[in-house]
Design a protein around this motif. Structure first.
Motif, short mmCIF file in Angstrom:
data_model
loop_
_atom_site.label_atom_id
_atom_site.label_comp_id
_atom_site.label_asym_id
_atom_site.label_seq_id
_atom_site.Cartn_x
_atom_site.Cartn_y
_atom_site.Cartn_z
N LEU A 186 0.70 -1.72 -0.11
CA LEU A 186 -0.41 -0.07 0.08
C LEU A 186 0.41 1.17 -0.01
N MET A 187 1.79 1.10 0.39
CA MET A 187 2.87 1.80 1.08
C MET A 187 3.24 2.43 -0.70
N THR B 259 2.44 2.01 -3.52
CA THR B 259 1.53 2.50 -4.35
C THR B 259 0.72 3.98 -3.78
N LEU B 260 0.68 4.47 -2.81
CA LEU B 260 0.70 6.05 -2.86
C LEU B 260 1.25 6.83 -3.03
N ASN B 261 3.06 6.04 -2.94
CA ASN B 261 3.86 7.30 -3.60
C ASN B 261 5.35 6.39 -2.53
N ASP C 120 8.52 7.96 -2.64
CA ASP C 120 9.28 8.59 -2.34
C ASP C 120 8.92 8.34 -0.84
N LEU C 121 7.43 8.65 -0.50
CA LEU C 121 6.73 7.77 0.86
C LEU C 121 7.03 6.47 1.75
N TYR D 70 10.20 4.94 0.59
CA TYR D 70 11.13 5.22 0.70
C TYR D 70 11.92 6.05 2.15
N ALA D 71 11.43 6.82 2.08
CA ALA D 71 11.09 7.42 3.62
C ALA D 71 11.31 6.71 4.93
N ILE E 156 11.00 1.27 3.62
CA ILE E 156 10.19 0.22 2.05
C ILE E 156 10.54 0.75 1.11
#
Lengths: 276, 254
Positions: free
Chosen positions: A162-163, A165-167, A169-170, A172-173, A176
């Protein structure tokens, strides 16, 4: 018909009925397609699903030529196609036109390859549109094994998927790696394609992924509910589709997709009524 | 303080040296040195395509540099607010569920983070139904849940109107007062930069100039990039600027 496998597998009388076997097979594919179909919709991978599925026909031809299991051949080529598309992504090609090229090229090459198989009589229609009524006990084991694998894999990686899929860069931060999650989806997609060929054929696999998920969307408020909704729509489509095809003497795979389409329309009508 | 990583002790939260980054065939950054200390507010300015976002992406680990070294304090907690986040309308997601990704958190914790970001009580609203300002604050709340040592914001007020943007920066200032975290942000809003930052880095493929806001505002490189029109509010800060920039082997446009 006397089969050797019948002796090895515990005999369950219910499974003697080809209609029951067809429904159980359809339910298995619907359950595996539900979570994956949601990701295909959220990530706008519809054509990616198409390309992977179309590539599987080449896998079918290759496995018949070399005498290996159709499941393994389809899985291998579908996976190779998935990895190829993923690696070409972001290298300056327009994604939709590139998928258009790969998807149709794979289908055409597969059909040409199949025509070279003179020793093996290949029923192309069965691979293009599915042959769910001929599902045997071994097929059932393969389908449910594949479905279990996909559900476990996606369930295990759920939050990370889900992360990613969302974005990216988010993701990676948050530690993941979205590339790895993409790989999980590519692998799952190849498995679903390989087990779904028998049910709806390569031409309609993407429909089984996208239509149930899209049908559930207007009625739900969370990603988890969307997966459950897609599973319910998929299972109903499989059960009703098989019955309907017997009653109306229609091809079974396309009938399943037609039922799913009716549910999609219903879902959207109810959804807009709820909101309106 | 968390344990230190790398060879010997690291004085900074993040230290970047000799960084070169490519985006395709284009060199986005070359020879960039950068560091940020605990509690510091550093703002990166620079024209479009100057590599601001690339630098942030290297720091969060989303982009691999072609060469150079990136060192982070061990166990450094980074809260990241991306420039823009498009959520596909097909993905049903409430604010609370979004905040609970990738790991679920207690309701009270979510409510506290939302309150700290200035958007209480929107837990059950779908993300797609939030206004631009609310959405940015939800992103901020999500970053705060990490209890960050370093909060990174990439043009956080893109798409907000002037009052919304001013209110958002006030919120960030309040967050820093409460948490004491370091803040690294990219901003185009020079008046905000100049009033709120400890240090400013002017980027254009490389570090053009850096220092306190006053130093940067009066640097010739900065003037060439941004013109003097924006300097009205900065006239107070003007001072003699007599050091050279011989290490910059580039020509500025304009």
């Amino acid at each position: 018909m006397i089969t050797t496998t019948g002796m090895m597998i515990v005999t369950i009388p219910m499974l003697d009925d080809f209609v029951i076997r067809a429904m159980i097979a359809g339910i298995g594919v619907a359950l595996a397609a539900a979570p994956l179909g949601c990701f295909v919709v959220w990530r706008r991978m519809a054509y990616f699903g198409d390309a992977t599925a179309h590539a599987a026909i080449l896998g079918v031809a290759l496995s018949l030529a070399f005498g290996v299991s159709v499941f393994i051949g389809a899985l291998g080529v579908a996976l190779a196609m998935g990895l190829l598309v993923t690696s070409l992504n972001g290298r300056g090609f327009g994604m939709d036109s590139m998928l258009g090229v790969l998807s149709h090229a794979a289908l055409a090459v597969g059909l040409v390859a199949a025509s070279f198989l003179q020793d093996v009589r290949i029923d192309l229609m069965a691979y293009l549109f599915g042959d769910i009524l001929s599902v045997g006990r071994v097929d059932l084991a393969v389908i449910w094994g594949g479905a279990a694998l996909v559900i476990i894999l996606v369930g295990w990686r759920w939050s990370a998927l889900l992360m990613a899929t969302l974005n990216e860069d988010l993701a990676y931060a948050g530690g993941i790696n979205p590339k790895r999650e993409q790989l999980v989806l590519t692998l799952s997609l190849a498995v679903v394609v390989a087990v779904a060929i028998k049910i709806v054929g390569v031409l309609l696999i993407a429909a089984l992924l996208i239509i149930p998920a899209t049908a559930a969307r207007p009625l739900v408020r969370s990603p988890e509910m969307m997966v459950i909704g897609a599973a319910i729509v998929g299972v109903i489509s499989a059960v009703v589709g098989v019955q309907a095809s017997l009653v109306f003497d229609t091809p079974t795979g396309p009938s399943i997709v037609c039922v799913a389409t009716v549910l999609f329309v219903l879902g959207n009508v109810v959804g807009s009524w709820k909101l309106g | 303080m968390p344990l230190l990583s790398g060879n010997g002790s690291l004085k900074y939260l993040v230290e970047v040296s000799g960084l070169t980054v490519k985006a395709g065939n284009h060199t986005a950054l070359s020879g960039v040195d950068f560091a940020i200390s605990a509690g510091e507010i550093v703002t990166i300015i620079g024209p479009n395509g100057s590599g601001k976002t690339s630098l942030l992406r290297v720091i969060i680990g989303a982009l691999k540099p072609v060469s150079g070294k990136v060192q982070r304090l061990e166990n450094l907690s980074i809260g990241y607010v991306p420039q823009k986040l498009h959520i596909d309308p097909t993905l049903p997601l409430t604010a609370a569920r979004f905040l609970g990704l990738p790991k679920r958190r207690p309701k009270a914790e979510l409510a506290a983070a939302l309150a700290q970001a200035g958007v209480s009580g929107i837990e059950n609203r779908p993300l797609q139904g939030l206004s631009g300002g609310q959405f940015q604050r939800v992103l901020l709340a999500r970053a705060l849940l990490e209890k960050p040592d370093l909060l990174i914001l990439d043009e956080p007020t893109t798409g907000l109107d002037q009052p919304g943007s001013a209110a958002f920066y006030q919120q960030i200032a309040a967050v820093r007062r409460d948490l004491g975290c370091a803040i690294l942000m990219v901003s185009h809003e020079l008046h905000v930069v100049m009033s709120a930052s400890d240090r400013v880095i002017c980027l254009n493929g490389h570090v053009c100039c850096h220092g306190t806001p006053e130093v940067v505002a009066s640097a010739p490189e900065y003037r060439e990039l941004f013109g003097s029109g924006t300097l009205g509010t900065l006239a107070l800060y003007r001072h003699d600027h007599d050091h050279g920039h011989d290490d910059c082997d580039h020509t500025h446009a304009g």
